[in-house]
Design an enzyme around this catalytic site. Structure first.
Site, PDB file in Angstrom:
ATOM      1  N   GLU A 140      49.203  41.366 -30.443  1.00 23.18           N
ATOM      2  CA  GLU A 140      48.015  42.052 -29.979  1.00 23.18           C
ATOM      3  C   GLU A 140      46.809  40.773 -30.544  1.00 23.18           C
ATOM      4  O   GLU A 140      47.025  40.465 -31.746  1.00 23.18           O
ATOM      5  CB  GLU A 140      47.626  43.164 -30.514  1.00 23.18           C
ATOM      6  N   GLN A 150      44.205  54.884 -25.629  1.00 23.79           N
ATOM      7  CA  GLN A 150      43.984  55.115 -24.225  1.00 23.79           C
ATOM      8  C   GLN A 150      43.275  56.239 -24.301  1.00 23.79           C
ATOM      9  O   GLN A 150      42.893  57.200 -25.367  1.00 23.79           O
ATOM     10  CB  GLN A 150      45.316  55.874 -23.840  1.00 23.79           C
ATOM     11  N   ASP A 175      51.572  45.740 -21.737  1.00 19.66           N
ATOM     12  CA  ASP A 175      50.503  46.409 -21.240  1.00 19.66           C
ATOM     13  C   ASP A 175      49.286  45.852 -21.450  1.00 19.66           C
ATOM     14  O   ASP A 175      48.397  46.176 -22.242  1.00 19.66           O
ATOM     15  CB  ASP A 175      50.560  47.927 -22.131  1.00 19.66           C
ATOM     16  N   CYS A 190      46.714  49.391 -16.068  1.00 21.32           N
ATOM     17  CA  CYS A 190      45.755  50.224 -15.503  1.00 21.32           C
ATOM     18  C   CYS A 190      45.040  49.337 -14.015  1.00 21.32           C
ATOM     19  O   CYS A 190      44.095  49.607 -13.739  1.00 21.32           O
ATOM     20  CB  CYS A 190      44.661  50.452 -16.542  1.00 21.32           C
ATOM     21  N   TYR A 217      50.721  42.955 -26.110  1.00 23.19           N
ATOM     22  CA  TYR A 217      49.358  43.650 -25.771  1.00 23.19           C
ATOM     23  C   TYR A 217      49.319  45.177 -26.492  1.00 23.19           C
ATOM     24  O   TYR A 217      49.205  45.936 -25.874  1.00 23.19           O
ATOM     25  CB  TYR A 217      49.118  43.715 -24.514  1.00 23.19           C
TER      26      TYR A 217
HETATM   27  C1  LIG Z   1      45.458  47.951 -21.904  1.00 26.02           C
HETATM   28  S1  LIG Z   1      45.451  47.947 -23.702  1.00 26.02           S
HETATM   29  C2  LIG Z   1      46.902  48.423 -24.403  1.00 26.02           C
HETATM   30  C3  LIG Z   1      47.168  48.471 -25.789  1.00 26.02           C
HETATM   31  C4  LIG Z   1      48.287  49.599 -26.037  1.00 26.02           C
HETATM   32  N1  LIG Z   1      49.307  49.244 -25.374  1.00 26.02           N
HETATM   33  C5  LIG Z   1      48.065  51.038 -26.179  1.00 26.02           C
HETATM   34  O1  LIG Z   1      48.390  51.617 -24.996  1.00 26.02           O
HETATM   35  O2  LIG Z   1      47.327  51.518 -26.965  1.00 26.02           O
HETATM   36  C6  LIG Z   1      45.470  46.214 -23.625  1.00 26.02           C
HETATM   37  C7  LIG Z   1      45.240  45.455 -25.174  1.00 26.02           C
HETATM   38  O3  LIG Z   1      45.789  43.931 -25.016  1.00 26.02           O
HETATM   39  C8  LIG Z   1      44.692  43.342 -25.773  1.00 26.02           C
HETATM   40  N2  LIG Z   1      44.650  41.797 -25.571  1.00 26.02           N
HETATM   41  C9  LIG Z   1      43.653  41.471 -24.520  1.00 26.02           C
HETATM   42  N3  LIG Z   1      44.113  40.062 -24.437  1.00 26.02           N
HETATM   43  C10 LIG Z   1      45.023  39.837 -24.844  1.00 26.02           C
HETATM   44  C11 LIG Z   1      46.028  38.484 -25.181  1.00 26.02           C
HETATM   45  N4  LIG Z   1      45.552  37.423 -24.476  1.00 26.02           N
HETATM   46  N5  LIG Z   1      46.979  38.858 -26.006  1.00 26.02           N
HETATM   47  C12 LIG Z   1      47.294  39.949 -26.675  1.00 26.02           C
HETATM   48  N6  LIG Z   1      46.619  40.918 -26.372  1.00 26.02           N
HETATM   49  C13 LIG Z   1      45.304  40.945 -25.891  1.00 26.02           C
HETATM   50  C14 LIG Z   1      43.431  44.327 -25.991  1.00 26.02           C
HETATM   51  O4  LIG Z   1      42.746  43.940 -27.229  1.00 26.02           O
HETATM   52  C15 LIG Z   1      44.189  45.509 -25.751  1.00 26.02           C
HETATM   53  O5  LIG Z   1      44.237  46.220 -27.074  1.00 26.02           O
END
Ligand SMILES: C[S@@+](CC[C@H](N)C(=O)[O-])C[C@H]1O[C@@H](n2cnc3c(N)ncnc32)[C@H](O)[C@@H]1O
Length: 613
Positions: A454, A399, A536, A563, A433
């Site tokens: 993740e 973030q 998330d 977001c 995520y």
């Molecule tokens: C908005 S970020 C949130 C990360 C964490 N919750 C944070 O606040 O630091 C979304 C995350 O989802 C991961 N992501 C994207 N597609 C995904 C999937 N299909 N399965 C698991 N993770 C995924 C991205 O790599 C990213 O780290």
């Protein structure tokens, strides 16, 4: 009368305009020239346009097009101000000429560069203002509304349509002069020329490039107005989904959108920026010139030179200045035009003759208290959030507002740890995520076990490092797509301070002593009424596959941070209508002040099963 017009127009707008606007995903298509925006400060408010009084409906004649009436829901009839001109440019001899419209310009209902005056009555989720214009149009299809007028069959009752005109950099309530640059099928897009009656919520932007740079959409708005619109935006996207069941006789209305929360750090907050530059231009023999280093313009995809970004932290700006100077020197001697491995990559490639995307990321201070700004995607950096240290690769997700992250973390932990219907706090948490473990590690002390999943393997490696660095032993992380947490439920090892059973130590029972026993449990064995799932996802929201699995898994509570409020609202519909949950709270966060972006937390609770007697 006015109310019914607005209601229908709003509904039509939601159906017809929101989707295409959202689809543009932030890429604005204004004309390829810069617009000088002037406005009159509230204290010296005056208008340069003709003021016409005493008319409920005002019109002017266009060449080849029907009469256009301009008025607004907010203005009383005598407030309406109408002007019509077509902007001109000077040719080589200084003679004025109207610029030729682009090849595919649709000539109705406005001419290219026609200037009109509108009252702004709303904002789109892209931050553009909306003004509504009544047009008389025989070709109008279903969206015919009866005009504001006497209702006596007089000329003012002629059928007409409310036509939406969208314009950036305005504040709701303002009377503005705008120049049309595109007619879409159901609405027109315009540039702001002049603010004739500024809103009390219009403020002087801190950045001289506000309005030109595509990074910020709301710098000209008071913080109060920005946050109010963010709250409305979250409310609107949820309402648009018409989620069935949250407002039933059984449950009542289960949620309202709480006011957007943030901190006072509304400039100098961004801990990450990624400016771009194009390959330097050859201006002579072995002589090159680097042009813009900055961000995309608000009106098109070209770059605007941004020497300083007031929403980024001062440490980032200091480093950015240094790097800019260095790049200009390098460019001059042709260093940036040397082909590299990435030569064929478009902008976004990191280095080489095609230009590059730079990275500036503000990490924790070094041991001497000096600020650290990381510019290499492959370098590891650390950010401390509420006494927990998070190490992550500078190029990975984390973030970007260290002032607001603690508020978000507090809200997620508070929502996750609330007692369940059984009256006890939940014991298991899945963090889907999870990135480098922000939510799971922050909540870990309140749970028996937390499991994060993740896609990014490097982030999972870091989540484990972060657990160790913060002496957290009850978190487990999986590198896989989020749905795998249900389809291939990982087994985790739990330690429990239970006295071992007699068989565990060959009958040698030492009464009073407890031994840390280990037991294995798979995620699909977690008792669902004690399990919370935090999600998330990226802006596109959760995949259908993930949501299906989530409904089947059936946890007691879902804590959904996003977001992308529009995709979150889409997912919320399924979670409530198919999954059988109710929304219990909606909290937006001002994670990105001065911009249209808003972070939103929606908490869902499993609906009690209705018992029929
Ligand atoms: C908005 S970020 C949130 C990360 C964490 N919750 C944070 O606040 O630091 C979304 C995350 O989802 C991961 N992501 C994207 N597609 C995904 C999937 N299909 N399965 C698991 N993770 C995924 C991205 O790599 C990213 O780290």
């Amino acid at each position: 009368m006015t109310v019914s017009i607005m209601t229908r127009a709003t509904a039509a707008f939601q159906r017809s305009f929101m989707a295409p606007v959202a689809r543009k995903a932030g890429v604005l298509q204004g004309p390829p020239y810069s617009t000088t925006i002037s406005y009159i400060s509230p204290s010296t408010s005056s208008t340069t346009s003709n003021r016409i009084t005493g008319a409920a409906r005002l019109g002017f004649q266009q060449r080849n097009t029907p009469t256009i009436a301009v008025y607004s829901s907010l203005a009383s009839p005598d407030e309406n101000t109408v002007s019509t001109t077509t902007t001109t440019t000077a040719d080589d001899n200084g003679a004025e000429k109207t610029p030729a419209p682009p090849r595919r310009f649709i000539p109705k209902p406005f001419e290219y560069h026609q200037v009109i005056t509108i009252r702004i009555d709303s904002l789109t989720n892209m931050g553009w203002g909306i003004g509504r214009v009544a047009i008389e149009d025989d070709e109008s299809e279903e969206e015919i509304v009866t005009e504001v007028g006497g209702g006596d069959g007089s000329e003012t009752d002629a059928p007409s349509r409310m036509w939406v005109v969208m314009v950036p950099h305005v504040v709701v309530g303002e009377l503005v002069s705008v120049r049309i640059f595109r007619n879409q099928k159901n609405y027109s897009e315009a540039d702001l020329i002049e603010v004739l009656e500024p809103s009390a919520h219009r403020v002087e932007p801190k950045c001289p490039l506000a309005g030109t740079c595509g990074g910020c959409q709301y710098q000209h708005m008071s913080l109060e107005a920005q946050r109010e619109w963010k709250t409305k935006h979250v409310e609107e996207v949820l309402s648009q989904q018409q989620i069935q069941g949250y407002e039933s006789a059984d449950y009542g209305k289960t949620w309202e959108v709480l006011p957007t929360v943030g901190t006072d750090d509304v400039y100098g907050y961004r801990s990450k920026i990624t400016p771009h530059y194009q390959a330097p231009r050859e201006i002579g023999l072995d002589e090159y010139q680097l042009e813009e280093i900055g961000f995309q313009r608000s009106s098109n995809r070209n770059l605007v030179d941004v020497p300083e970004c007031p929403i980024a932290t001062p440490a980032i700006n200091a480093k950015y200045k240094e790097v800019r100077e260095h790049l200009h020197k390098q460019a001059k001697i042709g260093e940036l035009n040397k082909p590299t491995k990435q030569k064929k990559r478009k902008r976004g490639g990191r280095g080489g003759a095609t230009g590059a995307t730079l990275l500036f990321r503000h990490a924790d201070d070094d041991e001497n208290g000096n600020p650290v700004v990381v510019t290499d995607h492959k370098e590891y950096m650390t950010t401390t959030i509420k006494d927990l240290k998070f190490r992550y690769l500078a190029g990975n997700f984390f973030q970007v507002n260290n002032f607001v992250i603690p508020l978000m973390v507090d809200a997620v932990v508070k929502a996750a740890t609330q007692p369940t219907k059984k009256g006890t706090p939940p014991s298991y948490l899945l963090d889907c995520y999870c990135g480098s473990g922000l939510f799971a590690l922050s909540a870990a002390s309140s749970f028996d076990a937390c499991v994060g999943i993740e896609l990014n393997e490097k982030a999972i490696e870091e989540a484990y490092v972060n657990a160790e660095m913060n002496s957290i032993s009850n978190c487990h992380f999986v590198a896989a797509s989020a749905e795998a947490i249900f389809t291939s439920p990982p087994k985790i090892e739990l330690s429990s301070d239970e006295p071992p059973s007699s068989g565990d130590n060959n009958g040698d029972i030492d009464a009073g002593n407890t031994t840390t026993a280990k037991r294995e449990i798979a995620v699909n064995e977690f008792p669902r009424d004690q399990t919370v799932v935090v999600v998330d996802p990226p802006r596109k929201g959760c995949s259908e596959e993930f949501l299906k699995q989530l409904y089947d898994y059936n946890p007691e509570r879902i804590v959904y941070m996003s977001c992308g409020p529009a995709t979150q609202a889409r997912d919320a519909k399924g979670i409530v209508e198919i999954g059988g949950y109710e929304i219990v709270s909606v909290q937006p966060f001002d994670l990105f002040p001065q911009t249209k972006h808003v972070e939103s937390l929606v908490v869902f609770e499993k609906k009690p099963v209705a018992i029929e007697f």
